[in-house]
Motif scaffolding. Structure first.
Motif, PDB file in Angstrom:
ATOM      1  N   ALA A  88       0.770  -1.181   0.250  1.00 10.85           N
ATOM      2  CA  ALA A  88      -0.044  -0.232  -0.071  1.00 10.85           C
ATOM      3  C   ALA A  88       1.042   1.124  -0.106  1.00 10.85           C
ATOM      4  O   ALA A  88       1.763   1.112   0.681  1.00 10.85           O
ATOM      5  CB  ALA A  88      -0.973  -0.038   1.255  1.00 10.85           C
ATOM      6  N   LEU A  89       0.528   2.147  -0.831  1.00  7.42           N
ATOM      7  CA  LEU A  89       1.297   3.577  -0.988  1.00  7.42           C
ATOM      8  C   LEU A  89       0.735   4.281   0.247  1.00  7.42           C
ATOM      9  O   LEU A  89      -0.337   4.432   0.493  1.00  7.42           O
ATOM     10  CB  LEU A  89       1.185   4.214  -2.159  1.00  7.42           C
ATOM     11  CG  LEU A  89       1.673   3.485  -3.454  1.00  7.42           C
ATOM     12  CD1 LEU A  89       1.326   4.195  -4.641  1.00  7.42           C
ATOM     13  CD2 LEU A  89       3.156   2.962  -3.420  1.00  7.42           C
ATOM     14  N   THR A  90       1.741   5.075   0.821  1.00 12.88           N
ATOM     15  CA  THR A  90       1.491   5.885   2.255  1.00 12.88           C
ATOM     16  C   THR A  90       2.273   7.122   1.939  1.00 12.88           C
ATOM     17  O   THR A  90       2.798   7.423   1.138  1.00 12.88           O
ATOM     18  CB  THR A  90       1.933   5.108   3.474  1.00 12.88           C
ATOM     19  OG1 THR A  90       3.318   5.130   3.682  1.00 12.88           O
ATOM     20  CG2 THR A  90       1.403   3.768   3.607  1.00 12.88           C
ATOM     21  N   ASP A  91       1.519   8.094   3.069  1.00 10.71           N
ATOM     22  CA  ASP A  91       2.200   9.153   2.767  1.00 10.71           C
ATOM     23  C   ASP A  91       3.263   9.508   4.054  1.00 10.71           C
ATOM     24  O   ASP A  91       4.068  10.624   4.080  1.00 10.71           O
ATOM     25  CB  ASP A  91       1.002  10.612   3.252  1.00 10.71           C
ATOM     26  CG  ASP A  91       0.047  10.672   1.991  1.00 10.71           C
ATOM     27  OD1 ASP A  91       0.559  10.276   0.936  1.00 10.71           O
ATOM     28  OD2 ASP A  91      -1.260  11.077   2.568  1.00 10.71           O
ATOM     29  N   GLU A  92       3.513   8.386   4.574  1.00 10.62           N
ATOM     30  CA  GLU A  92       4.559   8.388   5.708  1.00 10.62           C
ATOM     31  C   GLU A  92       5.729   7.609   4.934  1.00 10.62           C
ATOM     32  O   GLU A  92       5.742   6.996   4.079  1.00 10.62           O
ATOM     33  CB  GLU A  92       4.203   7.832   7.047  1.00 10.62           C
ATOM     34  CG  GLU A  92       2.791   8.484   7.511  1.00 10.62           C
ATOM     35  CD  GLU A  92       2.169   7.436   8.489  1.00 10.62           C
ATOM     36  OE1 GLU A  92       2.754   6.389   9.017  1.00 10.62           O
ATOM     37  OE2 GLU A  92       0.950   7.948   9.078  1.00 10.62           O
ATOM     38  N   GLU A  93       7.120   7.911   5.583  1.00 10.47           N
ATOM     39  CA  GLU A  93       8.118   7.402   5.128  1.00 10.47           C
ATOM     40  C   GLU A  93       8.020   5.793   5.546  1.00 10.47           C
ATOM     41  O   GLU A  93       7.431   5.816   6.597  1.00 10.47           O
ATOM     42  CB  GLU A  93       9.346   8.175   6.030  1.00 10.47           C
ATOM     43  CG  GLU A  93      10.061   9.173   5.236  1.00 10.47           C
ATOM     44  CD  GLU A  93      10.432   8.649   3.683  1.00 10.47           C
ATOM     45  OE1 GLU A  93      11.179   7.931   3.429  1.00 10.47           O
ATOM     46  OE2 GLU A  93      10.088   9.561   2.818  1.00 10.47           O
ATOM     47  N   PRO A  94       8.454   5.016   4.987  1.00 10.97           N
ATOM     48  CA  PRO A  94       9.193   5.154   3.486  1.00 10.97           C
ATOM     49  C   PRO A  94       8.304   5.274   2.248  1.00 10.97           C
ATOM     50  O   PRO A  94       8.880   5.442   1.244  1.00 10.97           O
ATOM     51  CB  PRO A  94      10.020   3.833   3.558  1.00 10.97           C
ATOM     52  CG  PRO A  94       9.141   2.903   4.139  1.00 10.97           C
ATOM     53  CD  PRO A  94       8.529   3.581   5.134  1.00 10.97           C
ATOM     54  N   GLU A 113      -7.646  -6.259  -7.839  1.00 12.98           N
ATOM     55  CA  GLU A 113      -9.036  -5.302  -8.078  1.00 12.98           C
ATOM     56  C   GLU A 113      -9.207  -4.486  -7.161  1.00 12.98           C
ATOM     57  O   GLU A 113     -10.060  -3.618  -7.258  1.00 12.98           O
ATOM     58  CB  GLU A 113      -9.909  -6.233  -8.068  1.00 12.98           C
ATOM     59  CG  GLU A 113     -10.089  -7.415  -9.223  1.00 12.98           C
ATOM     60  CD  GLU A 113     -10.963  -8.562  -9.159  1.00 12.98           C
ATOM     61  OE1 GLU A 113     -11.996  -8.583  -8.444  1.00 12.98           O
ATOM     62  OE2 GLU A 113     -10.831  -9.443 -10.048  1.00 12.98           O
ATOM     63  N   ILE A 114      -8.354  -4.282  -6.041  1.00 11.90           N
ATOM     64  CA  ILE A 114      -8.627  -3.284  -4.950  1.00 11.90           C
ATOM     65  C   ILE A 114      -7.646  -2.156  -5.304  1.00 11.90           C
ATOM     66  O   ILE A 114      -6.612  -2.202  -5.395  1.00 11.90           O
ATOM     67  CB  ILE A 114      -8.171  -3.589  -3.566  1.00 11.90           C
ATOM     68  CG1 ILE A 114      -8.895  -4.927  -3.042  1.00 11.90           C
ATOM     69  CG2 ILE A 114      -8.189  -2.777  -2.507  1.00 11.90           C
ATOM     70  CD1 ILE A 114      -8.505  -5.822  -1.776  1.00 11.90           C
ATOM     71  N   GLY A 115      -8.477  -1.058  -5.698  1.00 10.36           N
ATOM     72  CA  GLY A 115      -7.843   0.236  -6.217  1.00 10.36           C
ATOM     73  C   GLY A 115      -6.647   0.853  -5.801  1.00 10.36           C
ATOM     74  O   GLY A 115      -5.492   0.981  -6.365  1.00 10.36           O
ATOM     75  N   ASP A 116      -6.331   0.779  -4.493  1.00 11.47           N
ATOM     76  CA  ASP A 116      -5.320   1.401  -3.828  1.00 11.47           C
ATOM     77  C   ASP A 116      -4.008   0.681  -3.360  1.00 11.47           C
ATOM     78  O   ASP A 116      -3.193   1.326  -2.935  1.00 11.47           O
ATOM     79  CB  ASP A 116      -5.652   2.443  -2.573  1.00 11.47           C
ATOM     80  CG  ASP A 116      -6.712   3.463  -2.913  1.00 11.47           C
ATOM     81  OD1 ASP A 116      -6.668   3.885  -4.128  1.00 11.47           O
ATOM     82  OD2 ASP A 116      -7.302   4.032  -1.885  1.00 11.47           O
ATOM     83  N   LEU A 117      -4.016  -0.325  -3.864  1.00  8.77           N
ATOM     84  CA  LEU A 117      -2.957  -1.387  -3.824  1.00  8.77           C
ATOM     85  C   LEU A 117      -2.339  -1.755  -4.817  1.00  8.77           C
ATOM     86  O   LEU A 117      -2.619  -1.540  -5.845  1.00  8.77           O
ATOM     87  CB  LEU A 117      -3.643  -2.870  -3.052  1.00  8.77           C
ATOM     88  CG  LEU A 117      -4.371  -2.875  -1.693  1.00  8.77           C
ATOM     89  CD1 LEU A 117      -4.656  -4.224  -1.494  1.00  8.77           C
ATOM     90  CD2 LEU A 117      -3.517  -2.074  -0.575  1.00  8.77           C
ATOM     91  N   MET A 118      -0.873  -2.143  -4.526  1.00  9.63           N
ATOM     92  CA  MET A 118       0.030  -2.138  -5.523  1.00  9.63           C
ATOM     93  C   MET A 118       0.488  -3.821  -5.313  1.00  9.63           C
ATOM     94  O   MET A 118       0.777  -4.107  -4.264  1.00  9.63           O
ATOM     95  CB  MET A 118       1.294  -1.392  -5.286  1.00  9.63           C
ATOM     96  CG  MET A 118       2.382  -1.787  -6.542  1.00  9.63           C
ATOM     97  SD  MET A 118       3.912  -0.789  -6.327  1.00  9.63           S
ATOM     98  CE  MET A 118       4.905  -1.850  -5.784  1.00  9.63           C
ATOM     99  N   VAL A 119       0.174  -4.641  -6.502  1.00  3.41           N
ATOM    100  CA  VAL A 119       0.324  -6.098  -6.224  1.00  3.41           C
ATOM    101  C   VAL A 119       1.526  -6.315  -7.457  1.00  3.41           C
ATOM    102  O   VAL A 119       1.406  -5.994  -8.568  1.00  3.41           O
ATOM    103  CB  VAL A 119      -0.733  -6.697  -6.674  1.00  3.41           C
ATOM    104  CG1 VAL A 119      -0.668  -8.283  -6.453  1.00  3.41           C
ATOM    105  CG2 VAL A 119      -1.617  -6.560  -5.619  1.00  3.41           C
TER     106      VAL A 119
END
Length: 151
Positions: A88-94, A113-119
């Motif tokens: 999951a992309l986040t706004d916090e480091e890293p 199929e879950i939009g905000d995840l990177m697989v």
């Protein structure tokens, strides 16, 4: 650890590069699946390669389930067995958070199929492939498809 779901932990190493896209700050890539680095915090910098930074994303459990042996067998015989790594992309480091790691292609594909995840699919290390092959050999039961007829 139950007989139905043997579990072991793996660590994930990722590469973060500055992105050329105006919409994202960084491009991410899975570099390696390694044994869990106990005591290493997620986000720990492992090294630099030019503008790229190698980071330890963290560790997750990989489970094998008897009902998924057909999917595991398909993965192993695909010519390039893989592990599906979900971030999951986040706004916090890293900038990322490790969500899961699975050897089940169906589960991995469903997570796309879950939009905000990177697989991403990472090559399966040989020692995991050996464990998975032994699990499939022990637990796989061929299920015959029978088409039901209407009454």
């Amino acid at each position: 650890m139950s007989m139905d779901a043997p579990t072991f932990r793996v660590g994930v190493v990722v590469e973060r590069r500055p992105s050329k896209s105006p919409w994202v700050d960084h491009a991410w890539r899975i570099v390696a699946i390694i044994p869990e680095a106990i005591g290493t915090e997620p986000g720990h910098v492992l090294g630099h390669d030019g503008e790229a930074v190698l980071l330890y994303a963290g560790a997750r459990s990989v489970e094998f389930h008897r009902v998924e042996t057909g999917n595991y067998r398909d993965n192993l015989t695909s010519g390039s067995p893989g592990l599906w790594v979900t971030l999951a992309l986040t706004d916090e480091e890293p900038g990322i958070r490790l969500i899961s790691v699975t050897a089940d292609p169906a589960e991995g594909e469903s997570l796309t199929e879950i939009g905000d995840l990177m697989v991403e699919i990472a090559p399966m290390p040989p020692e995991i492939a050996e464990r998975l092959a032994a699990f499939v050999e022990t637990h796989h039961v061929e299920r015959v498809f029978t088409k039901r007829k209407r009454q």
